[in-house]
Design a protein around this motif. Structure first.
Motif, mmCIF file in Angstrom:
data_model
loop_
_atom_site.group_PDB
_atom_site.id
_atom_site.type_symbol
_atom_site.label_atom_id
_atom_site.label_comp_id
_atom_site.label_asym_id
_atom_site.label_seq_id
_atom_site.Cartn_x
_atom_site.Cartn_y
_atom_site.Cartn_z
ATOM 1 N N LEU A 388 0.968 -1.092 0.038
ATOM 2 C CA LEU A 388 0.017 0.002 -0.108
ATOM 3 C C LEU A 388 0.893 1.100 0.003
ATOM 4 N N LYS A 396 -4.071 4.690 4.492
ATOM 5 C CA LYS A 396 -3.326 3.436 4.619
ATOM 6 C C LYS A 396 -3.313 2.693 6.106
ATOM 7 N N LEU A 549 0.042 -7.690 3.581
ATOM 8 C CA LEU A 549 -0.443 -6.557 3.212
ATOM 9 C C LEU A 549 0.697 -5.403 3.884
ATOM 10 N N VAL A 551 2.265 -1.677 4.298
ATOM 11 C CA VAL A 551 2.294 -0.123 4.018
ATOM 12 C C VAL A 551 3.836 0.214 3.774
ATOM 13 N N ILE A 565 -0.721 -0.976 -4.460
ATOM 14 C CA ILE A 565 -1.952 -0.167 -4.433
ATOM 15 C C ILE A 565 -1.711 1.059 -4.132
ATOM 16 N N TYR A 566 -1.915 2.054 -5.089
ATOM 17 C CA TYR A 566 -1.641 3.421 -4.740
ATOM 18 C C TYR A 566 -2.807 4.217 -4.145
ATOM 19 N N VAL A 567 -2.932 4.648 -2.905
ATOM 20 C CA VAL A 567 -3.938 5.300 -2.545
ATOM 21 C C VAL A 567 -3.597 6.771 -2.247
ATOM 22 N N VAL A 572 -8.713 4.330 -3.886
ATOM 23 C CA VAL A 572 -7.415 3.458 -4.883
ATOM 24 C C VAL A 572 -7.238 4.223 -6.217
ATOM 25 N N ARG A 575 -3.231 0.712 -9.466
ATOM 26 C CA ARG A 575 -2.690 -0.539 -9.021
ATOM 27 C C ARG A 575 -1.609 -1.060 -10.025
#
Ligand SMILES: Nc1ncnc2c1ncn2[C@@H]1O[C@H](COP(=O)(O)OP(=O)(O)O)[C@@H](O)[C@H]1O
Ligand SMILES: [Mg+2]
Length: 624
Positions: A388, A396, A549, A551, A565-567, A572, A575
């Protein structure tokens, strides 16, 4: 405070006492029995003393000789009464003490138990200092009146007994009693009503003082480095001063009422002597009876105060109880389901977010909660690693909290192997997922205890295996006592990176099927961080890797992920693999580059670090 509210306090205080009695009925019965025995013996002693004066002293003065038999009988009676009084005091004190401290212990347990059951959202809204004072001084305050309560109940019985015995002796003297006892009672009630608001204020200030102190200790580092000692001290002093004033006003009230409560029974004795002298002359009573009644008024004065003690503590008790009850009745509990995932199969889990929306509850109920996550969907397939990535405040950590069910989504679902995490039992959730948080927490205990956490099946072998995976085996082996080394409170004897690796090892020791790392290795050397992640993806023992998962910020770490995954702003935005995102998403490339630069600046020696004071007389203070 309006008198209606004070009456309310009296009623509510009595209900709190009723609850205490219902919880400890047997001990209370013992204490009250002791107290009643004491009260009856007080009345009996008055009549024996009266009898001694009337039947021994007066005839002795008249005749000039003492009747030996009667004297011995009186001495035996007084001795017997004293023994029974001692037994009564013993029973009352022991019972009251047991009851008070048992209730305190029971409610401390209940309150702290409740803290652990309440969801994170509740803890976000409640300051740590308040929680401490709830479990400590509020629980104590709630049960303060228990100490004098049996004495007060016994005293009420004694007063009834005294009035009855007065009527049996002489109606005129009984009238004096009927005037004095209710007056004493009324004075006590007025006293406790006046006390109510003062005590409530003091109790609130106690909690605030403890809250400020806690905040200062917690932020000791900030306070010191920012030079805020003076302001913090002033803030604390101001509140401590308010508490002092509140307690002084309590003391002043005591100063006014205590002498009145002392004097009233003495006035009663005086009235008895005056009325009694008249009745004696009329031949309605004899000397024995007069002395008995006068003595009775003297010895009653002290026990009657017990009623005042209970009433005076009631407001504080109600204030404390309200605060305790607020915790015990707090809602927002996260109920667990009945479903379990079979943790015996050593396969990694699949995590899926489906259209998850989330907003933190607003600090004040009337404000709308801002949406923190909007329509977040992604999957961490079994055995894969998903990174993430996103700027600070993107959401995140919130996603990480949702993944391990520290919080529940507003709408949408979070599933583990297709099962909604809300349907899982607490034990199943704990066995399957593990979160390593941004800020590592280390218990003030041994390294072994910190990692094993008393979990079944986690022995030394498993602890070392977890330490190896977390790249922590080296420094732990070098510690003076190895696994038995005590790490200080909050791990102060360890470096930040070492603490992070210990908490990672703790998560790994439970062999979770899904591992959530929330920037959990930021203080670890970048090469070591990449090595840890690489090791987790392909365990040396050939076992299946957990789903991960993570960060992350560092390029080397992110590059290891199967998918990134770019938030941003709780959504989102993109990806793909690290390489794909670098090529296609400008914000992503900027972020990774900016982080790298920041870190390089932090780690690379500044140019003038190499400059010795000899070559440049100006560069004397080198700040590393
Ligand atoms: N306990 C909280 N109460 C209210 N708002 C919060 C809380 N924690 C985080 N937020 C807000 O939620 C947003 C996302 O925070 P977070 O998930 O911590 O982001 P990140 O980990 O990406 O930095 C931020 O706007 C933050 O201010
Ligand atoms: Mg965060």
């Amino acid at each position: 405070m309006a008198s209606g509210t004070s009456r309310d306090v009296l009623g509510r205080g009595l209900r709190v006492l009723g609850r205490a009695i219902r919880e400890q009925p047997r001990i209370f019965a013992v204490a009250v029995a002791g107290s009643v025995l004491f009260g009856l013996m007080v009345i009996a002693s008055a009549y024996v003393v009266g009898g001694v004066v009337g039947k021994v002293v007066v005839p002795a003065i008249a005749r000039g000789s003492v009747a030996g038999g009667v004297l011995a009988l009186a001495a035996a009676a007084l001795f017997g009464i004293s023994v029974l009084r001692v037994v009564g005091i013993f029973g009352r004190r022991l019972g009251a003490g047991y009851m008070q401290y048992r209730l305190q212990a029971a409610y401390r347990r209940r309150v702290t138990r409740r803290y652990l059951d309440l969801p994170l959202a509740w803890h976000h809204r409640n300051a740590t200092g308040t929680l401490l004072s709830n479990a400590n001084s509020d629980v104590e305050a709630a049960w303060y009146p228990i100490a004098p309560l049996p004495f007060a109940v016994g005293t009420l019985v004694m007063l009834v007994g005294a009035v009855v015995s007065l009527f049996l002796t002489d109606w005129a003297l009984a009238l004096v009693g009927l005037a004095v006892f209710p007056a004493l009672f009324a004075l006590n009630v007025v006293y406790s009503r006046r006390m109510a608001p003062r005590q409530a204020r003091a109790q609130r200030l106690r909690a605030e003082v403890s809250g400020i102190a806690h905040e200062s200790f917690d932020g000791a580092l900030v306070v010191k480095t920012m030079g805020r000692e003076a302001q913090e001290t002033a803030r604390f002093a101001a509140r401590a001063g308010e508490l002092r004033d509140a307690l002084i006003s309590v003391g002043k009230l005591r100063g006014v009422f205590d002498p009145m409560l002392e004097t009233l029974p003495s006035l009663g004795t005086l009235a008895v002597l005056v009325v009694g002298a008249v009745r004696l002359r009329q031949g309605a009573i004899d000397v024995t009876e007069l002395v008995s009644v006068a003595f009775l008024f003297t010895v009653l004065a002290f026990p009657v105060r017990a009623i005042g003690w209970v009433l005076a503590e009631l407001p504080r008790s109600v204030a404390g109880w309200d605060r305790v009850r607020r915790v015990l009745n707090a809602t927002g509990e996260m109920p667990y389901g009945e479903a379990t995932l079979d943790p015996a199969t050593p396969t990694p889990a699949t995590l899926a977010f489906r259209d998850v929306h989330f907003g933190y509850e607003p600090a004040e109920a009337h404000l709308p909660g801002a949406e923190v996550l909007g329509a977040v969907s992604f999957t961490v397939p079994a055995g894969k690693t998903v990174a993430l990535v996103g700027p600070t405040g993107a959401g995140k950590s919130t996603i990480a909290s949702l993944a391990v069910r520290l919080v529940d989504p507003g709408t949408g679902t979070v599933t583990l192997d297709g099962v909604d995490v809300r349907d899982l039992t607490a034990a199943s959730l704990a066995a399957n997922v593990a979160l390593v948080a941004q800020v590592p927490f280390v218990f003030d205990d041994t390294v072994r205890a910190n990692i094993a956490l008393d979990r079944p099946g986690v022995g030394d072998e498993e602890v070392w295996a977890a330490l190896r995976l977390a790249e922590a085996d080296g420094f732990v082996a070098a510690l003076p006592d190895g696994l038995d080394t005590m790490v200080g409170e909050r791990g102060t004897s360890l470096s930040g990176g070492q603490r992070q690796r210990l908490t990672l090892a703790r998560a790994l020791a439970g062999r979770p099927r899904l591992l959530v790392l929330d920037d959990a290795t930021s203080a670890v050397d970048p090469r070591v961080e990449a090595a840890i992640l690489a090791g987790l993806r392909t365990p040396a023992d050939g076992g299946a890797p957990a789903s991960i998962l993570v960060v992350a910020y560092r390029r080397a770490t992110i590059a290891l992920a199967d998918e990134v995954i770019y938030v941003e702003h709780g959504r989102v935005l993109a990806r793909g693999t690290h390489a794909e995102l670098l090529a296609t998403v400008p914000g992503y490339a900027d972020l990774v580059t900016a982080y790298e630069q920041a870190e390089q600046e932090r780690e690379q020696p500044r140019p003038y670090d190499e400059v010795t004071p000899l070559t440049s007389g100006l560069e004397i203070e080198v700040d590393r």
